[in-house]
Design a protein around this motif. Sequence first.
Motif, PDB file in Angstrom:
ATOM      1  N   ASN A 143       0.823  -1.262  -0.019  1.00 32.78           N
ATOM      2  CA  ASN A 143       0.222   0.053   0.033  1.00 32.78           C
ATOM      3  C   ASN A 143       0.860   1.333  -0.074  1.00 32.78           C
ATOM      4  OD1 ASN A 143      -2.261  -1.701  -0.062  1.00 32.78           O
ATOM      5  ND2 ASN A 143      -2.602  -1.393   2.206  1.00 32.78           N
ATOM      6  N   VAL A 144       1.877   1.284   0.833  1.00 37.22           N
ATOM      7  CA  VAL A 144       2.649   2.547   0.867  1.00 37.22           C
ATOM      8  C   VAL A 144       3.321   2.509  -0.361  1.00 37.22           C
ATOM      9  CG1 VAL A 144       5.276   3.363   1.766  1.00 37.22           C
ATOM     10  CG2 VAL A 144       3.192   2.458   3.220  1.00 37.22           C
ATOM     11  N   THR A 145       3.958   1.628  -0.973  1.00 45.74           N
ATOM     12  CA  THR A 145       4.532   1.549  -2.400  1.00 45.74           C
ATOM     13  C   THR A 145       3.678   2.109  -3.503  1.00 45.74           C
ATOM     14  OG1 THR A 145       6.083  -0.213  -1.703  1.00 45.74           O
ATOM     15  CG2 THR A 145       5.887   0.342  -4.006  1.00 45.74           C
ATOM     16  N   LYS A 146       2.475   1.723  -3.418  1.00 43.27           N
ATOM     17  CA  LYS A 146       1.472   2.194  -4.580  1.00 43.27           C
ATOM     18  C   LYS A 146       0.957   3.556  -4.298  1.00 43.27           C
ATOM     19  CE  LYS A 146      -0.676  -2.318  -5.619  1.00 43.27           C
ATOM     20  NZ  LYS A 146      -1.892  -3.250  -5.412  1.00 43.27           N
ATOM     21  N   TYR A 147       0.873   4.000  -3.142  1.00 44.79           N
ATOM     22  CA  TYR A 147       0.465   5.424  -2.829  1.00 44.79           C
ATOM     23  C   TYR A 147       1.661   6.271  -3.237  1.00 44.79           C
ATOM     24  CZ  TYR A 147      -0.464   9.676  -0.633  1.00 44.79           C
ATOM     25  OH  TYR A 147      -0.680  10.883  -0.215  1.00 44.79           O
ATOM     26  N   VAL A 184       9.712   5.291  -3.017  1.00 49.44           N
ATOM     27  CA  VAL A 184       9.735   4.882  -1.356  1.00 49.44           C
ATOM     28  C   VAL A 184      10.783   3.612  -1.279  1.00 49.44           C
ATOM     29  CG1 VAL A 184       7.519   3.293  -1.707  1.00 49.44           C
ATOM     30  CG2 VAL A 184       8.503   4.254   0.385  1.00 49.44           C
ATOM     31  N   THR A 185      11.632   3.741  -0.178  1.00 54.46           N
ATOM     32  CA  THR A 185      12.452   2.662   0.045  1.00 54.46           C
ATOM     33  C   THR A 185      11.813   1.946   1.324  1.00 54.46           C
ATOM     34  OG1 THR A 185      14.515   3.371  -0.886  1.00 54.46           O
ATOM     35  CG2 THR A 185      14.812   1.773   0.970  1.00 54.46           C
ATOM     36  N   VAL A 186      11.668   0.603   1.414  1.00 51.19           N
ATOM     37  CA  VAL A 186      11.272   0.033   2.437  1.00 51.19           C
ATOM     38  C   VAL A 186      11.825  -1.153   3.006  1.00 51.19           C
ATOM     39  CG1 VAL A 186       8.966  -1.026   3.527  1.00 51.19           C
ATOM     40  CG2 VAL A 186       8.857   0.345   1.627  1.00 51.19           C
ATOM     41  N   ALA A 246       7.546 -13.581  -4.116  1.00 58.39           N
ATOM     42  CA  ALA A 246       6.847 -12.832  -5.242  1.00 58.39           C
ATOM     43  C   ALA A 246       7.255 -11.391  -5.028  1.00 58.39           C
ATOM     44  CB  ALA A 246       5.248 -13.130  -5.168  1.00 58.39           C
ATOM     45  N   MET A 247       7.078 -10.709  -3.739  1.00 54.18           N
ATOM     46  CA  MET A 247       7.173  -9.258  -3.739  1.00 54.18           C
ATOM     47  C   MET A 247       8.621  -8.800  -3.896  1.00 54.18           C
ATOM     48  SD  MET A 247       4.696  -8.753  -0.327  1.00 54.18           S
ATOM     49  CE  MET A 247       4.863  -6.881  -0.357  1.00 54.18           C
ATOM     50  N   SER A 248       9.632  -9.921  -3.542  1.00 53.64           N
ATOM     51  CA  SER A 248      10.930  -9.510  -3.664  1.00 53.64           C
ATOM     52  C   SER A 248      11.589  -9.426  -5.364  1.00 53.64           C
ATOM     53  CB  SER A 248      11.823 -10.342  -2.915  1.00 53.64           C
ATOM     54  OG  SER A 248      11.737 -11.518  -3.493  1.00 53.64           O
ATOM     55  N   LEU A 249      10.511 -10.017  -5.995  1.00 53.46           N
ATOM     56  CA  LEU A 249      10.831 -10.006  -7.325  1.00 53.46           C
ATOM     57  C   LEU A 249      10.112  -9.019  -8.015  1.00 53.46           C
ATOM     58  CD1 LEU A 249      10.325 -13.715  -8.120  1.00 53.46           C
ATOM     59  CD2 LEU A 249      12.602 -12.748  -8.161  1.00 53.46           C
ATOM     60  N   GLU A 250       9.130  -8.449  -7.600  1.00 56.56           N
ATOM     61  CA  GLU A 250       8.291  -7.240  -8.211  1.00 56.56           C
ATOM     62  C   GLU A 250       8.808  -6.016  -7.536  1.00 56.56           C
ATOM     63  OE1 GLU A 250       4.341  -8.521  -7.022  1.00 56.56           O
ATOM     64  OE2 GLU A 250       4.243 -10.296  -8.056  1.00 56.56           O
ATOM     65  N   MET A 251       9.313  -5.961  -6.421  1.00 61.08           N
ATOM     66  CA  MET A 251       9.470  -4.750  -5.959  1.00 61.08           C
ATOM     67  C   MET A 251      10.949  -4.424  -5.437  1.00 61.08           C
ATOM     68  SD  MET A 251       6.329  -4.893  -3.427  1.00 61.08           S
ATOM     69  CE  MET A 251       5.954  -3.248  -3.000  1.00 61.08           C
ATOM     70  N   GLU A 252      11.679  -3.849  -6.334  1.00 58.27           N
ATOM     71  CA  GLU A 252      13.059  -3.356  -6.212  1.00 58.27           C
ATOM     72  C   GLU A 252      13.354  -2.374  -4.752  1.00 58.27           C
ATOM     73  OE1 GLU A 252      14.979  -1.961  -9.574  1.00 58.27           O
ATOM     74  OE2 GLU A 252      14.099  -3.483 -10.910  1.00 58.27           O
TER      75      GLU A 252
END
Length: 145
Positions: A49-53, A61-63, A88-94
Amino acid sequence: MTYIKGIATAAAIFAASAAFAEGKMHHVAIHVDENDPKVMNMALNNVTNVTKYYESKGDEVTVELVAYGPGLNMFVAGKSPVEDRISAMSLEMENLSFAACGNTLKKMSEKAGKDIVLLEEAGVVPSGVVRLIELQENGFAYIRP
């Protein structure tokens, strides 16, 4: 005089639009210390949600998700209830990284009498608590679902 004001106004508008186009960088630390799939999923939902926002605003944003104590089970290979989501998230979200507490890992391994294997996505830090302190000292916002 009006000409100079017009130039100043145009320059201010240009600077503001350039700043918006470049976007702002945000830093977020998310903390998990419970062996509860609901908490783990909520933490991962927060990341999404934070990333999309921020991306929708043109920002970056870096999380970093930090787990220690019972929350370290989030990163234990073959035991994590969110293993597939993390993969999945680690592959999709750098912009996302995972930090596992080395102190907790050592205690868990001693208690089990063998090395506990973590997901390959999780990097080990000496102390989860210290890592959260360091992140906050470096300007990261702190979130605990």
